[in-house]
Design a protein around this motif. Structure first.
Motif, PDB file in Angstrom:
ATOM      1  N   GLU A  26       0.695  -1.081  -0.052  1.00  0.00           N
ATOM      2  CA  GLU A  26      -0.139   0.125   0.001  1.00  0.00           C
ATOM      3  C   GLU A  26       0.922   1.221  -0.057  1.00  0.00           C
ATOM      4  O   GLU A  26       1.919   1.268   0.955  1.00  0.00           O
ATOM      5  N   LEU A  27       0.752   2.137  -0.837  1.00  0.00           N
ATOM      6  CA  LEU A  27       1.400   3.130  -1.009  1.00  0.00           C
ATOM      7  C   LEU A  27       1.031   4.393   0.128  1.00  0.00           C
ATOM      8  O   LEU A  27       2.036   4.761   0.773  1.00  0.00           O
ATOM      9  N   ALA A  28      -0.146   4.470   0.542  1.00  0.00           N
ATOM     10  CA  ALA A  28      -0.601   5.547   1.512  1.00  0.00           C
ATOM     11  C   ALA A  28       0.054   4.900   2.915  1.00  0.00           C
ATOM     12  O   ALA A  28       0.054   3.821   2.952  1.00  0.00           O
ATOM     13  N   LYS A  29       0.074   5.888   3.794  1.00  0.00           N
ATOM     14  CA  LYS A  29       0.449   5.658   5.079  1.00  0.00           C
ATOM     15  C   LYS A  29      -0.629   5.594   5.973  1.00  0.00           C
ATOM     16  O   LYS A  29      -1.032   6.193   6.601  1.00  0.00           O
ATOM     17  N   GLY A  30      -1.330   4.335   5.736  1.00  0.00           N
ATOM     18  CA  GLY A  30      -2.607   3.910   6.431  1.00  0.00           C
ATOM     19  C   GLY A  30      -2.543   2.509   6.576  1.00  0.00           C
ATOM     20  O   GLY A  30      -2.161   1.645   5.793  1.00  0.00           O
ATOM     21  N   LYS A  31      -3.891   2.203   7.512  1.00  0.00           N
ATOM     22  CA  LYS A  31      -4.097   0.876   7.526  1.00  0.00           C
ATOM     23  C   LYS A  31      -5.660   0.790   7.718  1.00  0.00           C
ATOM     24  O   LYS A  31      -6.280  -0.275   8.667  1.00  0.00           O
ATOM     25  N   ASP A  32      -6.395   1.358   6.953  1.00  0.00           N
ATOM     26  CA  ASP A  32      -7.996   1.588   7.283  1.00  0.00           C
ATOM     27  C   ASP A  32      -8.783   1.342   6.173  1.00  0.00           C
ATOM     28  O   ASP A  32      -8.079   1.450   4.884  1.00  0.00           O
ATOM     29  N   THR A  33     -10.076   1.231   6.123  1.00  0.00           N
ATOM     30  CA  THR A  33     -11.035   0.997   4.896  1.00  0.00           C
ATOM     31  C   THR A  33     -10.950   1.888   4.063  1.00  0.00           C
ATOM     32  O   THR A  33     -10.867   1.564   2.873  1.00  0.00           O
ATOM     33  N   THR A  34     -10.932   3.222   4.346  1.00  0.00           N
ATOM     34  CA  THR A  34     -11.166   4.183   3.494  1.00  0.00           C
ATOM     35  C   THR A  34      -9.849   4.395   2.553  1.00  0.00           C
ATOM     36  O   THR A  34      -9.685   4.356   1.369  1.00  0.00           O
TER      37      THR A  34
END
Length: 397
Positions: A79-87
């Motif tokens: 995942e490129l984005a720095k997140g780990k959530d649904t959106t």
């Protein structure tokens, strides 16, 4: 451009991660492996159909042996984005990179914000405003909520403002209305989702219903669904909560379904009918009922249920149909707390061609957006996303 496929079925197995990403230390998730640790906890997963597709070729999973020849193409994605959530995960799949993480409120929302919510929603106050498990907080505060009419507000490690109210004493429509008020206020903070969490029942036995409704922050740019909608004759079908993640935008048909059984049944119904386009579903219970509750045994049973259902679904797919399966983040039941985990997600691509000739190892995709770009490519869309590369040409041997 002629399409390679007439129909694409896109199935997200919510939270079914397949091992810690290289930056997992930034999230406190080193060593996480949702599928691997679930399999270890139950002495091995019994998922012969997923195994045949190549699930065990992606990563070592007890009970899921790697195959010399697979019925699907297989791999995993960063995942490129720095997140780990649904959106964040779903947006990236559909071509939107979230450059700045959505804000979270581990100590609850600011008092001035809550005061505005009470005033503008016209409620007598609120209960909670803490990080909590949704199933636990309704047992703790349900009686007071029913007595006072004050909505229960809670959050989590995700960027969410959740509101739980009793369907009968408070009213479902009223819950949705105050959630819309909260959505407008949360827009000022940039919170990803407001979630209406209705429940029913009596003291000591409150239970959430399937009438959950998500109110997502507005999309900052177009998605793969917007691009597909500009193609004559193509349908875009959302099943379950998917449309709400994309601000209800980009879908020509929205099928309401609450739990995994209902969602998969609706997904199967779409496979049975003739149409051209995309059917997009998310199996929510893996995350909601088993990941967050740290229930490895329940998670394993649910994975085995899905595996047993797959042959029936695949029997309705023809030579111009493609099934893509993936996840949006991890949620390792063996980890502390009840938060998502920063993991790779599995990628499985099945078609009649892969079933007959065998699938390829896709390796490690560099972004979830490769999935969206592959959907566009498969359906012959001349437009492209701003991020992502199609792996369509690499699916079959």
């Amino acid at each position: 451009m002629d399409s390679r496929f007439d129909r694409v079925f896109f199935l997200v197995l919510d939270s079914v991660g397949i091992g810690a990403m290289p930056d997992a230390a930034e999230f406190g998730d080193v060593g996480s492996h949702t599928l691997g640790h679930i399999a270890d906890a139950v002495g091995g997963l019994k998922v012969p159909n997923l195994a045949a597709m190549g699930l065990g070729n992606i990563s070592a999973i007890k009970g899921v042996a790697p195959q010399e020849s697979t019925t699907a193409a297989y791999g995993k994605s960063l995942e490129l984005a720095k997140g780990k959530d649904t959106t964040t995960g779903h947006w990236e799949m559909a071509g939107i990179r979230v450059n700045k993480p959505f804000p979270t409120y581990h100590d609850g929302f600011p008092q001035n914000f809550m005061d505005r919510f009470v005033k503008e929603a016209k409620v007598p106050g609120y209960l909670g405003n803490i990080p909590a498990s949704g199933t636990e907080i309704i047992q703790q505060l349900g009686d007071e909520h029913v007595k006072t009419g004050k909505p229960i507000v809670y959050t989590s490690a995700d960027s969410v403002f959740q509101i739980a109210c009793h369907e009968e004493t408070f009213g479902l429509d009223r819950l949705y209305k105050i959630s819309e008020v909260a959505r407008k206020l949360c827009d000022e903070l940039g919170v990803a989702r407001v979630i209406a969490r209705p429940f029913n029942g009596k003291s000591g036995a409150y239970k959430r219903t399937t009438n959950r409704k998500d109110f997502s922050v507005a999309l900052p740019e177009e998605t793969m669904m917007d691009r597909l909608q500009r193609m004559p004759g193509l349908e875009t079908v959302s099943i379950g909560k998917v449309a709400s993640i994309y601000s209800e935008r980009g879908f020509s048909k929205k099928v309401k379904a609450g739990d995994n059984r209902a969602i998969f049944s609706a997904f199967l119904d779409e496979a049975k009918r003739p149409f051209r386009g995309l059917a997009f579903a998310n199996l929510v219970d893996f995350d909601m009922l088993y990941g967050h509750r740290r229930d490895s045994a329940g998670y394993a049973r649910e994975l085995e249920w899905l595996d047993a259902e797959l042959p029936k679904f695949l029997s309705h797919l023809g030579p111009r149909d493609l099934l893509l399966m993936t996840a949006d983040h991890g949620n390792d039941p063996s980890f502390h707390g009840s938060d998502h985990t920063r993991e790779y997600v599995p990628v499985i691509a099945w078609s009649r061609a892969t079933a007959e000739k065998g699938g390829r190892d896709l390796g490690v995709l560099q972004t979830f957006a490769d999935l969206g770009e592959t959907v566009l490519d498969a359906l012959g869309c001349p437009e492209h996303q701003n991020i992502g590369r199609s792996f369509l040409s690499r699916i079959s041997r």
